[in-house]
Scaffold this motif. Structure first.
Motif, PDB file in Angstrom:
ATOM      1  N   HIS A  39     -43.837  21.704  15.355  1.00 35.21           N
ATOM      2  CA  HIS A  39     -43.668  20.828  14.184  1.00 35.21           C
ATOM      3  C   HIS A  39     -43.208  19.427  14.564  1.00 35.21           C
ATOM      4  N   GLU A  40     -42.353  19.334  15.577  1.00 31.05           N
ATOM      5  CA  GLU A  40     -41.852  18.018  15.993  1.00 31.05           C
ATOM      6  C   GLU A  40     -42.979  17.064  16.364  1.00 31.05           C
ATOM      7  N   GLN A  41     -44.078  17.647  16.882  1.00 28.86           N
ATOM      8  CA  GLN A  41     -45.209  16.809  17.292  1.00 28.86           C
ATOM      9  C   GLN A  41     -46.288  16.788  16.220  1.00 28.86           C
ATOM     10  N   HIS A  76     -38.275  30.556  16.208  1.00 26.00           N
ATOM     11  CA  HIS A  76     -37.755  29.344  15.561  1.00 26.00           C
ATOM     12  C   HIS A  76     -37.883  28.134  16.492  1.00 26.00           C
ATOM     13  N   GLU A  77     -37.591  28.350  17.763  1.00 23.10           N
ATOM     14  CA  GLU A  77     -37.703  27.250  18.730  1.00 23.10           C
ATOM     15  C   GLU A  77     -39.178  26.855  18.910  1.00 23.10           C
ATOM     16  N   ASN A  99     -38.162  33.872  20.203  1.00 24.75           N
ATOM     17  CA  ASN A  99     -37.986  32.417  20.221  1.00 24.75           C
ATOM     18  C   ASN A  99     -38.779  31.720  19.134  1.00 24.75           C
ATOM     19  N   ALA A 126     -41.550  27.145  16.705  1.00 23.74           N
ATOM     20  CA  ALA A 126     -41.969  26.412  15.506  1.00 23.74           C
ATOM     21  C   ALA A 126     -41.479  24.967  15.564  1.00 23.74           C
ATOM     22  N   GLN A 127     -40.262  24.803  16.037  1.00 23.81           N
ATOM     23  CA  GLN A 127     -39.696  23.457  16.113  1.00 23.81           C
ATOM     24  C   GLN A 127     -40.487  22.582  17.089  1.00 23.81           C
ATOM     25  N   ILE A 128     -40.831  23.144  18.237  1.00 17.86           N
ATOM     26  CA  ILE A 128     -41.578  22.374  19.244  1.00 17.86           C
ATOM     27  C   ILE A 128     -42.916  21.904  18.669  1.00 17.86           C
ATOM     28  N   THR A 143     -40.192  32.161   9.180  1.00 23.99           N
ATOM     29  CA  THR A 143     -40.027  31.957  10.618  1.00 23.99           C
ATOM     30  C   THR A 143     -40.811  30.720  11.080  1.00 23.99           C
ATOM     31  N   GLY A 144     -41.257  29.899  10.142  1.00 24.56           N
ATOM     32  CA  GLY A 144     -41.818  28.599  10.529  1.00 24.56           C
ATOM     33  C   GLY A 144     -43.325  28.458  10.440  1.00 24.56           C
ATOM     34  N   ARG A 191     -43.865  23.628  25.745  1.00 25.86           N
ATOM     35  CA  ARG A 191     -43.438  22.218  25.716  1.00 25.86           C
ATOM     36  C   ARG A 191     -44.368  21.348  26.540  1.00 25.86           C
TER      37      ARG A 191
END
Ligand SMILES: *Cc1c(COP(=O)(O)O)cnc(C)c1O
Length: 486
Positions: free
Chosen positions: A235-237, A228-229, A226, A231-233, A260-261, A202
């Motif tokens: 992709h969000e940016q 999925h988390e 982790n 990948a989310q971090i 899995t992203g 992050r």
């Protein structure tokens, strides 16, 4: 040190021949009528002259000086040195595959095109991707292709992103690739469970990041829970996720990179799919992508119009060719034969057995060596002789050299860099319980010997043709030239 194998020149004795053919019974022309006089040598070439049996023995002996999967156990972590069915070599050597000229029109090579079309589908299915190129010649070349695609994607959106995030457990080719692609690398630490430290990720993630490169399971053999988390971090940016699929041997049928992203994946056909890694021959590192990135893939792709297979060059956004023709097609054919022979259940069984073998070895070796991460592993794991080194001075390199005396190729040494004095062990699914037990016993013997007779371990190997080499020197300044003594 034992006597080195003599060179073929040193075996030479004037007048010996390694062939026996009947006398020619048709008229022949003298040499100077066949070759222009000015081109003829005045003195005969000094070629080695040996008998047929000496020739056969010489090259057969040479072939036995090196270790290979066909000779013994080869638990070289990250390399998946498994046994590959010989029939796949035969299939790849079929005349219909090897004889056609690469410039033949599509209509004359429908079989080869069909094979390419189908294996693209299989590999996409295994990786959870939409389209895939077979051009890259190796894993590192696949990474390069994948990052070029990621760059093209960001460029198409008017963004200039320059950073690639790479965990500290990554394979060395990942940062090297990022630099080759003109990106800067940002290292992210591993947490105490051996996965990506999510908070550290992050902290470094922002809108200048083009991609995160990750191999999962990572080089510690640990699956990142982790993901999925993570990948989310990313992709969000607006970043993309690159999956280094060199470790796919653990995952087939169980988890797909795409699910899995991940957005881009490369496979190492020359690890997971029926060609040994580092066997001196060609490799293949196909790259698959999600639908939104397919238009950037190297052209051409093979498509099917309902009647015939054809090369589709109609890809205006393609990053362009990155290798001639369809890459190393022989490796691709072997992978095709392997996938077809095993099928979905068979590939799943491969991963299941690879993971079982690794966990069995890990638990047994942990009786004498130390586990930096005490978790279930996937297809490989990392151990180190922490106590042995502290108490006897015997190091990982010594243990590896001693293993050679047992006829075992040592595991990967000193990698990943985040574990001191580590051994990365990958047994693969193709080894029997007896072979695994033999290896466990060898490691136990060496551990015992380290306390009782450390000098024997520190000066190993004792049974090999050469002892400890200057490995960097042998790789960088090999002496491969023979000079005749006058
Ligand atoms: C082997 C490997 C690579 C590189 O593949 P090559 O075909 O040797 O270029 C990349 N990443 C990981 C995790 C690997 O094990």
């Amino acid at each position: 040190m034992k006597q080195l194998e003599p060179l073929i020149f040193e075996l030479s004795a004037s007048g010996r021949r390694a062939y026996s053919l009947p006398e020619v019974d048709v008229p022949t022309k003298p040499l100077d009528q066949l070759v222009p006089a000015g081109e003829l040598r005045s003195t005969p070439a000094e070629l080695p002259e040996v008998s047929e049996i000496d020739l056969v023995r010489h090259f057969t002996r040479l072939s036995q000086l090196n270790h290979g999967v066909d000779i013994g156990f080869y638990p070289l972590g990250s390399c998946t040195m498994k046994y590959n069915p010989k029939i796949n070599e035969t299939v790849a050597g079929l005349h219909g595959f090897t004889a056609p000229h690469p410039y033949l029109p599509d209509s004359m090579v429908q079989g080869s095109l069909q094979l390419i079309y189908e294996i693209e589908k299989y590999l996409c299915e295994i990786g959870g991707m939409s389209r895939l190129t077979l051009q890259p010649a190796a894993g590192a070349h696949g990474e390069f292709t994948g990052l070029l695609i990621i760059k093209a994607y960001h460029r198409s959106r008017g963004e200039k992103r320059t950073k690639v995030i790479i965990p500290d457990s990554a394979h060395g080719t990942n940062p090297a690739t990022a630099v080759m692609c003109g990106m800067t690398t940002v290292e992210v630490k591993s947490d105490e469970r051996g996965g990506v430290d999510v908070d550290a990720l992050r902290d470094v993630m922002d809108d200048s990041v083009a991609a995160l490169m990750l191999t999962n399971p990572n080089t510690l053999g640990l699956f990142d829970e982790n993901i999925h988390e993570i990948a989310q971090i990313v992709h969000e940016q607006g970043g993309l996720l690159y999956y280094d699929g060199a470790n796919a041997n653990a995952m087939m049928g169980y988890a797909r990179a795409g699910d899995t992203g991940f957005d881009v994946v490369h496979f190492n056909l020359h690890k997971t799919f029926s060609t040994p890694h580092g066997g001196g021959g060609p490799g293949s590192g196909p790259v698959g992508v999600k639908e939104s990135l397919a238009r950037f893939l190297p052209s051409p792709l093979v498509d099917f119009d309902g009647e015939r297979y054809y090369l589709n060059y109609d890809m205006p956004d393609s990053i362009g060719r990155i290798k001639l023709f369809h890459g190393n097609i022989g490796v691709v054919i072997k992978a095709y034969a392997y996938i077809r022979a095993l099928g979905r259940e068979g590939l799943e069984q491969v991963s299941k057995d690879a993971v079982l073998n690794a966990n069995y070895l890990m638990r047994k070796l942990a009786e004498d060596y130390d586990l930096p991460y005490d978790r279930h592993c996937k297809h490989e794991f990392v151990i180190h002789p922490k106590r042995i080194k502290e108490e006897t001075g015997v190091r990982t390199l010594d243990i590896s050299k001693r293993l050679l005396d047992y006829g075992v190729h040592p595991p990967t040494n000193y990698f990943p860099l985040i574990v001191d004095e580590c051994l990365m062990v990958e047994p693969t699914e193709t080894e029997s319980l007896e072979t695994l037990d033999f290896f466990i016993q060898a490691m136990k013997d060496i551990a015992k010997e380290s306390y009782e007779d450390p000098d024997t371990v520190k000066t190993a190997p004792h049974n090999t043709v050469v002892a400890r080499l200057d490995e960097a020197g042998a790789a960088r300044r090999p002496n491969v030239r023979w000079k005749k003594e006058e």
